[in-house]
Design an enzyme around this catalytic site. Structure first.
Site, PDB file in Angstrom:
ATOM      1  CB  THR A  72      21.915  89.144 -47.677  1.00 16.02           C
ATOM      2  OG1 THR A  72      22.366  89.863 -46.171  1.00 16.02           O
ATOM      3  CG2 THR A  72      20.764  90.443 -48.409  1.00 16.02           C
ATOM      4  CE  LYS A  75      22.869  93.240 -44.452  1.00 13.08           C
ATOM      5  NZ  LYS A  75      23.295  91.490 -44.806  1.00 13.08           N
ATOM      6  CE  LYS A  95      23.512  89.113 -52.072  1.00  6.36           C
ATOM      7  NZ  LYS A  95      23.540  88.693 -50.873  1.00  6.36           N
TER       8      LYS A  95
END
Length: 301
Positions: A98, A173, A245
């Protein structure tokens, strides 16, 4: 059609499970990781190992990278003995990490100049989905390349979505993870409120599971408790870092396209784990005995 030769780079919790499923489905698999132990485990199942990312790329038709973040992806691609040094013209490079969608687009453009085809294919489903081969896989890139790789994705996942051009898999995502983080935050507050007024957690969840307040987080409460165990023990581990993150990436994406996301902005200012559903606490009800990294907060109250 003969199965493509696949190399898998990055054998963490998710990567190891995904690679195992490729072996089980009969793919000619080569693996690489900076740690020896997961490579040895995959070798015992029939995979081959490479000494570098360059070698992994050289011996395969498709390279899948599943590492932590943008910086590790850069090391895989551009570092000494990186993928770009070994990938053959016509081969396919897949990013399942990701990362920033714009970074994916830059990598795709560079790959095109070298004759290397590109897909971004991040996944959702956590360790249970990776183990069972039932991951959701969100794919961006050329559709013909996606169709070439479909058998590979189907070996690792159950719900395979083609979403458009390079970077769109990562975009989807990040939005998914954004919704997931907010669901966890709201669930934590709801559980804290219910406990304060005397409603047992399991009773609440049994009702919510069949009512309008339901979510993936509600349905998978037992799994979530296991995933946040380190937090409940007063530690910030890899899961906390991953959530931080992903929220930062989502906020950057919103800024890049000029989209206001005020609720995300609010949640981002909180310690992500303090709004996670823990076993006994939410960020509203810490007690003086709660510790973080072994340091009591009593003196700050």
């Amino acid at each position: 059609m003969a199965k493509k030769r696949v190399s898998f780079i990055g054998l963490g919790v998710m990567g190891t499970c995904m690679a195992k499923n490729l072996v089980k489905k009969g793919f000619d698999l080569t693996v690489y990781d900076v740690m020896e132990k997961p490579m040895e485990e995959l070798q015992s199942l029939g995979a081959k190992s490479a000494d570098t990312c360059r070698e992994a790329a050289r011996v395969s038709d498709v390279v899948i990278a599943m590492v932590r973040d943008d910086s590790q992806i850069d090391e895989v691609i551009y570092g000494e003995n990186g993928v770009w040094e070994g990938a053959r013209e016509g081969s396919i490079f897949v990013i399942s990490s990701t990362i920033d969608p714009l970074h994916c687009q830059r990598i795709a453009a560079e790959g095109k100049e070298k004759g290397i085809r590109f897909l971004d294919a991040p996944v959702s489903g956590a360790k249970p989905g990776a183990e069972a081969g039932t991951l959701t896989i969100m794919v961006g890139g050329n559709k013909r390349v996606f169709e070439e790789c479909r058998p590979i994705f189907e070996a690792m996942g159950k719900n395979i979505f083609y979403l458009g051009s390079a970077g769109m898999g990562e975009t989807c995502k990040l939005v998914n993870n954004f919704l997931h983080i907010l669901n966890l935050a709201v669930l934590s507050e709801g559980i804290a409120l219910a406990r304060r007024v005397g409603l047992e957690t399991e009773t609440l969840l049994n009702v919510v599971r069949v009512s309008s307040g339901g979510s993936w987080a509600v349905q998978n409460w037992d799994l979530i408790q296991e995933l946040v165990k380190e937090y409940c023990d007063g530690k910030k581990g890899p899961l906390w870092l991953g959530m931080q993150k992903d929220m930062a990436l989502m906020l950057k994406m919103a800024k890049d396209v000029g989209q206001l996301v005020p609720i995300a902005g609010l949640v981002s200012q909180l310690d992500t784990f303090r709004v996670f559903p823990g076993v006994t606490r939410s960020f509203y009800d810490y007690s003086p005995s709660w510790t973080e990294h072994g340091t009591s907060h009593e003196g700050n109250r």
